[in-house]
Write an enzyme that holds these catalytic residues in place. Sequence first.
Site, PDB file in Angstrom:
ATOM      1  N   ARG A 160      -0.362   2.964  12.697  1.00 36.10           N
ATOM      2  CA  ARG A 160      -0.909   1.669  12.303  1.00 36.10           C
ATOM      3  C   ARG A 160      -0.884   1.378  10.799  1.00 36.10           C
ATOM      4  NH1 ARG A 160      -7.388   1.920  13.252  1.00 36.10           N
ATOM      5  NH2 ARG A 160      -7.836   3.737  11.989  1.00 36.10           N
ATOM      6  N   ARG A 184       0.854  -1.186   0.000  1.00 36.78           N
ATOM      7  CA  ARG A 184       0.000   0.000   0.000  1.00 36.78           C
ATOM      8  C   ARG A 184       0.890   1.235   0.000  1.00 36.78           C
ATOM      9  NH1 ARG A 184      -5.246  -1.717   2.243  1.00 36.78           N
ATOM     10  NH2 ARG A 184      -5.333  -3.827   1.399  1.00 36.78           N
ATOM     11  N   GLU A 242      -9.306  -1.350  13.974  1.00 32.80           N
ATOM     12  CA  GLU A 242      -9.647  -2.359  12.967  1.00 32.80           C
ATOM     13  C   GLU A 242      -8.494  -3.333  12.737  1.00 32.80           C
ATOM     14  OE1 GLU A 242     -10.437  -0.707   8.991  1.00 32.80           O
ATOM     15  OE2 GLU A 242      -9.608  -2.589   8.267  1.00 32.80           O
ATOM     16  N   ARG A 268      -0.997  -5.837  12.517  1.00 34.76           N
ATOM     17  CA  ARG A 268      -1.994  -5.167  13.365  1.00 34.76           C
ATOM     18  C   ARG A 268      -2.543  -6.075  14.444  1.00 34.76           C
ATOM     19  NH1 ARG A 268      -6.037  -1.104  10.291  1.00 34.76           N
ATOM     20  NH2 ARG A 268      -4.363   0.094   9.329  1.00 34.76           N
ATOM     21  N   GLU A 291       0.825   4.053   1.105  1.00 33.49           N
ATOM     22  CA  GLU A 291       0.161   4.951   2.058  1.00 33.49           C
ATOM     23  C   GLU A 291       0.813   6.326   2.046  1.00 33.49           C
ATOM     24  OE1 GLU A 291      -2.465   4.411   3.793  1.00 33.49           O
ATOM     25  OE2 GLU A 291      -2.693   2.232   3.731  1.00 33.49           O
TER      26      GLU A 291
HETATM   27  O1  4AD Z   1      -9.241  -3.173   5.024  1.00 35.54           O
HETATM   28  P1  4AD Z   1      -8.349  -3.688   3.917  1.00 35.54           P
HETATM   29  O2  4AD Z   1      -7.785  -2.691   2.995  1.00 35.54           O
HETATM   30  O3  4AD Z   1      -9.211  -4.786   3.152  1.00 35.54           O
HETATM   31  C1  4AD Z   1      -8.765  -5.529   2.067  1.00 35.54           C
HETATM   32  O4  4AD Z   1      -7.640  -5.525   1.629  1.00 35.54           O
HETATM   33  C2  4AD Z   1      -9.824  -6.422   1.520  1.00 35.54           C
HETATM   34  N1  4AD Z   1      -9.357  -6.971   0.249  1.00 35.54           N
HETATM   35  C3  4AD Z   1     -10.096  -7.507   2.517  1.00 35.54           C
HETATM   36  C4  4AD Z   1     -11.252  -8.343   2.139  1.00 35.54           C
HETATM   37  O5  4AD Z   1     -11.100  -9.560   2.043  1.00 35.54           O
HETATM   38  N2  4AD Z   1     -12.383  -7.740   1.958  1.00 35.54           N
HETATM   39  O6  4AD Z   1      -7.168  -4.516   4.574  1.00 35.54           O
HETATM   40  C5  4AD Z   1      -7.412  -5.640   5.391  1.00 35.54           C
HETATM   41  C6  4AD Z   1      -6.666  -5.516   6.719  1.00 35.54           C
HETATM   42  C7  4AD Z   1      -7.118  -4.349   7.594  1.00 35.54           C
HETATM   43  O7  4AD Z   1      -8.208  -4.718   8.399  1.00 35.54           O
HETATM   44  C8  4AD Z   1      -5.891  -4.077   8.421  1.00 35.54           C
HETATM   45  O8  4AD Z   1      -5.799  -4.981   9.493  1.00 35.54           O
HETATM   46  C9  4AD Z   1      -4.785  -4.374   7.461  1.00 35.54           C
HETATM   47  O9  4AD Z   1      -5.292  -5.240   6.465  1.00 35.54           O
HETATM   48  N3  4AD Z   1      -4.246  -3.160   6.811  1.00 35.54           N
HETATM   49  C10 4AD Z   1      -3.045  -2.638   7.080  1.00 35.54           C
HETATM   50  N4  4AD Z   1      -2.074  -3.017   7.931  1.00 35.54           N
HETATM   51  C11 4AD Z   1      -0.945  -2.286   7.942  1.00 35.54           C
HETATM   52  N5  4AD Z   1      -0.725  -1.213   7.151  1.00 35.54           N
HETATM   53  C12 4AD Z   1      -1.670  -0.804   6.280  1.00 35.54           C
HETATM   54  N6  4AD Z   1      -1.414   0.234   5.476  1.00 35.54           N
HETATM   55  C13 4AD Z   1      -2.890  -1.527   6.217  1.00 35.54           C
HETATM   56  N7  4AD Z   1      -4.010  -1.415   5.476  1.00 35.54           N
HETATM   57  C14 4AD Z   1      -4.815  -2.415   5.846  1.00 35.54           C
END
Ligand code: 4AD
Length: 448
Positions: free
Chosen positions: A246, A238, A371, A422, A240
């Site tokens: 987090r 990502r 989350e 996380r 970001e």
């Molecule tokens: O919420 P996210 O973006 O959801 C998905 O990627 C979907 N494809 C999942 C699905 O099956 N619907 O990411 C999922 C999880 C989040 O809840 C969080 O725990 C973690 O990934 N996450 C991160 N952890 C660390 N750094 C980041 N930049 C994160 N972004 C998401």
Amino acid sequence: GRVWTKVSSLTDELKDHAVLIRGRAQAIRAVGKKMAFLTVREKGYTVQCVLTVAPDLVSAQMVKYATAISKESFVDIEGIVTVPPEAIKGASQQVEVQVRKIHCVNRAAPVLPINVEDAARSEVEIEKALEAGEQLVRVNQDTRLNYRILDLRTPANQGIYRLECQVSNLFRQFLLNEDFVEIQTPKLTAGTSEGGAAVFKLEYKKQPACLAQSPQLHKQMAICGDFGRVFVVGPVFRAEDSYTHRHLCEFTGLDVEMEIKEHYSEVMDVVDRLFVEMFDNLNQRCQKELEAIGKQYPFKPLKEAGVEVDPLGDLNTESERTLGKLVLEKYGTEFYILHRYPLAVRPFYTMPCPDNEAYSNSFDVFIRGEEIISGAQRVHVPELLESRATALGIDVKTIASYIDSFRYGAPPHGGFGVGLERVVMLFCGLDNIRKTSLFPRDPRRLEP
Ligand code: 4AD
């Protein structure tokens, strides 16, 4: 070969036994010319070794040799286990080793950027030591990360990564027992899956491409390929923009996808059973690790820990935490699921609620107000998928093969994604995700 004993297994059961150990020289203290104390550390466990000049023990020359060994060097020690009458401070093991032979296997540089013993202390201990006038350099997080291999040697960090290993292990075991198939999905992809901005672009043989933001599209395609229930453990990228406690630019995704027979609560049911079993097992299997983590990072609810919240970060952070507090007060749990999110805040592949299309068959899971998981039922009707993607500004040409997968018959299905780092951060009550990523990648860090 010779028989080696682990420092962690040096207990009074070995009293009077001859042992051979290998570890690092953590601290060396001479007492005159005839005695020295050497703290030897192996994988986070420490034992006090005593050098005493005596005919059946060591020579004065040996004491001199030992006291010249630089901190963090590797030493082999042969000696006898003894049990001193009083408790030993500053060592995890409550026995001593009376040294007969010592040999330095590999020398560390005489000056180290981080003193591992100091790096292992908690904030409270450091404050106290500084007040007491002790000479001590406070090591900030950036320095720790710059010299990560030294920082990783503290007992707490040893505990964190051993516990993290158990999380992915327990995840895998649970799902394998429930007939899921572990699959691998490509990390080099043509299009985005979670939406435009946070994506690392690259060139793939003259063709625009990007690093996978999640295994989302391919795990769904595996369902179209008749695997029924699948999971993926692997890196997720990502790009970001926000620098928060987090978010990482690369983390480990634990992803699940499964056919749904009647209702997307079947997916939430897997989440519930998986995590209850995982947390129970972690509490049982990782007692030593949790204890070591708690010593350096005493558990505090995140809010009181004064977590720094980036104003550019996720705007929901505060409200998520407030909600976490309310749930705890009202229902007495720190682990809960919220579902039926407004469709507008979910990715294009999310299934709208059949009774009200302003909402969606989706959910998030929280620990202590933050989350850790997001999941949903997916759209398995190609026309709807196409129009949802277009409405959200996604170029459907880049995901054509994904959309086409649903033209040849597809079952209702859903799944979820978990961020490994996380989960560990929140389970251990840590204040920053960089503490649970071995070599973190964030908007400012690509090294080491
Ligand atoms: O919420 P996210 O973006 O959801 C998905 O990627 C979907 N494809 C999942 C699905 O099956 N619907 O990411 C999922 C999880 C989040 O809840 C969080 O725990 C973690 O990934 N996450 C991160 N952890 C660390 N750094 C980041 N930049 C994160 N972004 C998401």
